[in-house]
Design an enzyme around this catalytic site. Sequence first.
Site, PDB file in Angstrom:
ATOM      1  N   HIS A  82      30.221  45.493  56.042  1.00 25.11           N
ATOM      2  CA  HIS A  82      30.241  44.857  54.716  1.00 25.11           C
ATOM      3  C   HIS A  82      29.343  43.631  54.725  1.00 25.11           C
ATOM      4  CE1 HIS A  82      31.936  43.752  50.821  1.00 25.11           C
ATOM      5  NE2 HIS A  82      31.798  42.515  51.244  1.00 25.11           N
ATOM      6  N   ASP A 161      42.794  42.953  43.613  1.00 23.35           N
ATOM      7  CA  ASP A 161      41.502  42.267  43.770  1.00 23.35           C
ATOM      8  C   ASP A 161      40.644  42.461  42.527  1.00 23.35           C
ATOM      9  OD1 ASP A 161      39.353  40.884  45.244  1.00 23.35           O
ATOM     10  OD2 ASP A 161      38.356  42.812  44.991  1.00 23.35           O
ATOM     11  N   ARG A 168      38.484  35.317  38.494  1.00 25.68           N
ATOM     12  CA  ARG A 168      37.729  34.294  39.252  1.00 25.68           C
ATOM     13  C   ARG A 168      36.325  34.142  38.689  1.00 25.68           C
ATOM     14  NH1 ARG A 168      37.747  36.637  44.890  1.00 25.68           N
ATOM     15  NH2 ARG A 168      36.470  34.828  45.424  1.00 25.68           N
ATOM     16  N   SER A 183      39.749  38.703  49.252  1.00 24.75           N
ATOM     17  CA  SER A 183      39.135  39.708  48.390  1.00 24.75           C
ATOM     18  C   SER A 183      38.394  40.759  49.221  1.00 24.75           C
ATOM     19  CB  SER A 183      38.174  38.997  47.429  1.00 24.75           C
ATOM     20  OG  SER A 183      37.343  39.911  46.773  1.00 24.75           O
ATOM     21  N   LYS A 187      40.122  44.826  50.786  1.00 24.24           N
ATOM     22  CA  LYS A 187      39.486  46.125  50.510  1.00 24.24           C
ATOM     23  C   LYS A 187      39.110  46.815  51.812  1.00 24.24           C
ATOM     24  CE  LYS A 187      36.788  43.829  47.709  1.00 24.24           C
ATOM     25  NZ  LYS A 187      35.927  43.206  46.735  1.00 24.24           N
TER      26      LYS A 187
HETATM   27  N1  URA Z   1      32.628  39.909  47.469  1.00 30.66           N
HETATM   28  C1  URA Z   1      33.895  40.295  47.197  1.00 30.66           C
HETATM   29  O1  URA Z   1      34.223  41.466  47.237  1.00 30.66           O
HETATM   30  N2  URA Z   1      34.777  39.325  46.873  1.00 30.66           N
HETATM   31  C2  URA Z   1      34.470  38.017  46.829  1.00 30.66           C
HETATM   32  O2  URA Z   1      35.324  37.203  46.539  1.00 30.66           O
HETATM   33  C3  URA Z   1      33.143  37.638  47.110  1.00 30.66           C
HETATM   34  C4  URA Z   1      32.237  38.613  47.443  1.00 30.66           C
END
Ligand code: URA
Length: 434
Positions: A82, A161, A168, A183, A187
Amino acid sequence: MQTYDLIQKTRRLIPLTEAEIRFLVEGFTAGEIPDEMMAAWLMAVCCQGLTEAETTALTLTMRDSGDCLDLSAIGAPTVDKHSTGGIGDKTTLICTPIAAACGAHVAKMSGRGLGFTGGTIDKLESIPGFSVTMPQEQFLAQVRDIGCAVISQSGHICPADKKMYALRDRTATVDSIPLICASILSKKLALGADGILLDVKYGSGAFMKTPEQAVLLAETMVRVGTQAGRRVRAVITDMNAPLGNCVGNALEVEEAVQVLRGEAPGALCDLSCALAAQMLTLSGMGDVVACRQMAEEAVASGAALEKLRAMIAAQGGDASVCDDVRRLPQAAEQMTVTADRAGYIAGIVSEEIGLACLGLGAGRASGLDAIDYGAGVRLHCAVGDAVNSGDPLFTVYGSTPARCEAAAARIRAAVSLTDTAPAPIPMIHKIVDA
Ligand code: URA
């Protein structure tokens, strides 16, 4: 339990219990806690932070708000990668087939781009016919048989999220280390891979503006992920200038293909091999030196390009783009800008390049915008390069001359020239391991 009291506690630096955090996350996801109360709590977190125990509880509660995948049917250790997001970051398109060609099993769900950062899913969708959705059994079978699959995240993963991120985004509460950690990791944990490689970016085109902030975020994510039972490592990388030469969906696929064909050595190829090597070590395939060598050999032998071809074909795409990149979507108009004096490229402000590409239609300012897959920019020079007056600096691709002109002016202002060569900045700042 009252949401009001929990907001007060976080404001006053009194740690919340796991049950209190679950109350907030579950209540908000179910629509029982209104946006304004949750926004107040998120702002309190932004200003006061969370303890590591609170961050872990938040991450795990968000993970459990939806489905968690079981990847055991793949029958081998799995790895996921990621990036926290950047400009021109197409490393997933490169390191995924490299790692698969070396025997790793990469099970990856990616996001679409939002704002000025690009998303892997949009890049893949620029390949004619490429499908980013498939039933779960097919996803598992593809990872088992080919070694890699990249699909878009299903709506049933981490609904908490999805809802919290949207709030947010509207309330200036994105750039908080505990919130970003929860966040991203919620995932990644729900997607179930055994190993997780995080590419945490810093610089003008990233959420974290300094290497120090990026290291803090990485350390938090590595500790929380390790506590959740996964092998987690983070690579801290520079995102002050765009990564590679191209920014824009089809242009980035083109550049990824060129790297895998061995035609584009340089920083992007180097970083992609370094990331692939880390993915291999997380898959238990050897130490980092041996894994790096395997990664480079997979590029040199063409095995990694073959994996990309196999993945594109398996997902319904036109794999002949690997032989002829002109089969990718092309922009109607293009415009090249040249240097008006000799000098060295001192900087290319990546945030400005991202915003210019957004103006060209290469990204979406809001979730519903359509994308122009052929739009973007090709840089003809990198930071540190010497240029003569009249040398091409970059070419802009877009749907109309007016759009190209506007982007070209913005990009020209983002490229600075000096008389002396700037000191080179290493792409990898640090590696954070458990
Ligand atoms: N990417 C995400 O998935 N969440 C965040 O808070 C920032 C970047």
